[in-house]
Design a protein around this motif. Structure first.
Motif, short mmCIF file in Angstrom:
data_model
loop_
_atom_site.label_atom_id
_atom_site.label_comp_id
_atom_site.label_asym_id
_atom_site.label_seq_id
_atom_site.Cartn_x
_atom_site.Cartn_y
_atom_site.Cartn_z
N ALA A 177 46.46 100.18 134.87
CA ALA A 177 45.50 101.25 134.60
C ALA A 177 46.16 102.62 134.60
N LEU A 178 47.28 102.74 135.29
CA LEU A 178 48.00 104.02 135.34
C LEU A 178 48.65 104.36 134.00
N PHE A 179 48.78 103.36 133.13
CA PHE A 179 49.36 103.60 131.80
C PHE A 179 48.31 103.47 130.70
N ARG A 180 47.05 103.53 131.11
CA ARG A 180 45.97 103.42 130.13
C ARG A 180 46.01 104.60 129.15
N GLY A 181 45.97 104.30 127.87
CA GLY A 181 46.00 105.35 126.85
C GLY A 181 47.37 105.87 126.52
N TRP A 182 48.43 105.12 126.87
CA TRP A 182 49.78 105.65 126.63
C TRP A 182 50.12 105.75 125.14
#
Length: 216
Positions: A177-182
C-alpha cells in the motif's frame, strides 16, 4: 507558480556557494544542499497549496478560496499546515535526490560522451530531467502516500504522526500500500522533471552575466 519561483531563486545561489567551498570530490554537496535549502524555503507556500488541493480532490471543497478560508477558520494554522512534517519528510529528500541525480547524470554524460567539448543542449537537459524525476518519484512514493494520508484526515485524525501512519498502513493494508499509485506518479514526475530542468537551464543561461564578447 510562486513556490517554484522561490525554489529556483534559492537553489542556484546556494549550489554555487557550496560548490565553491568544497573540493571537486565533494561537488555533489552543492546540489544536495541546495535542493534541501530551496525545498525548505518554498515549503511555506507549497504546503498550504498542497493541503487545499488535496482536500478539494477528496470532494470536501469545490473552490480553493472557500477551502482555504474554511480550513483556517475551523482548524487554524495547524490545519493549513497539516502534514507539514510528512511533507518535509517527502519533499526534502525528493528535492535532494532529484537534483543530485540530475547533476550527476549531466556531469557523467558531458564527461564520458561529450568529452567536455560542449555544454548539453535543451533536448539532453530534458532527457536527464525526465530520468531524474522518474527515479526520484519511484523512490519517494511511500513518503508521498504518508503525506497524503496525513493531509486528508482533517480534525479527527486516524494517525498520530508519520510513524504511526506508516505502521497502521502496513498492518492494515500491507507494505504494498505504501507504493500505491507509483505508476502515474513516475510518469507525471518524469514529465515534470523534463520540463522543469529544461526551463531551469534556459533561465540560468538567460540570466547569466554576459561577457563583453557575447554582447556583440
Amino acid at each position: 507558480a510562486p513556490a517554484s519561483a522561490v525554489f529556483m531563486a534559492v537553489y542556484e545561489p546556494v549550489k554555487q556557494a557550496i560548490m565553491r567551498s568544497q573540493p571537486a570530490d565533494r561537488a555533489f554537496l552543492g546540489p544536495l544542499s541546495a535542493g534541501v535549502a530551496a525545498g525548505l524555503a518554498s515549503s511555506v507556500i507549497r504546503v498550504p497549496t498542497e493541503v487545499v488541493k488535496t482536500r478539494m480532490q477528496t470532494g470536501e471543497f469545490t473552490h480553493a478560496f472557500t477551502a482555504l478560508k474554511t480550513i483556517v477558520a475551523r482548524e487554524g494554522a495547524r490545519g493549513i499546515f497539516a502534514g507539514y512534517g510528512s511533507f518535509l519528510l517527502r519533499d526534502l529528500p525528493f528535492d535532494a535526490i532529484e537534483f543530485v541525480t540530475y547533476e550527476q547524470l549531466k556531469k557523467g554524460y558531458k564527461s564520458a560522451v561529450l568529452k567536455d567539448e560542449r555544454d548539453l543542449n535543451s533536448a539532453e537537459h530534458s532527457v536527464f530531467g525526465a530520468g531524474a524525476g522518474a527515479a526520484t518519484g519511484l523512490l519517494t512514493t511511500p513518503l508521498d502516500v504518508l503525506k497524503t494520508r496525513l493531509m486528508i484526515q482533517g480534525q479527527n485524525g486516524k494517525y498520530k504522526n508519520v510513524m504511526d501512519c506508516a505502521v497502521k498502513i502496513v498492518q492494515e493494508e500491507g507494505a504494498g500500500a505504501l507504493f500505491r499509485g507509483w505508476q502515474p506518479r513516475v510518469i507525471w514526475i518524469g514529465v515534470g522533471g523534463s520540463v522543469f530542468f529544461t526551463v531551469l537551464e534556459a533561465s540560468k543561461q538567460f540570466y547569466a552575466p554576459k561577457r563583453a564578447g557575447d554582447a556583440q
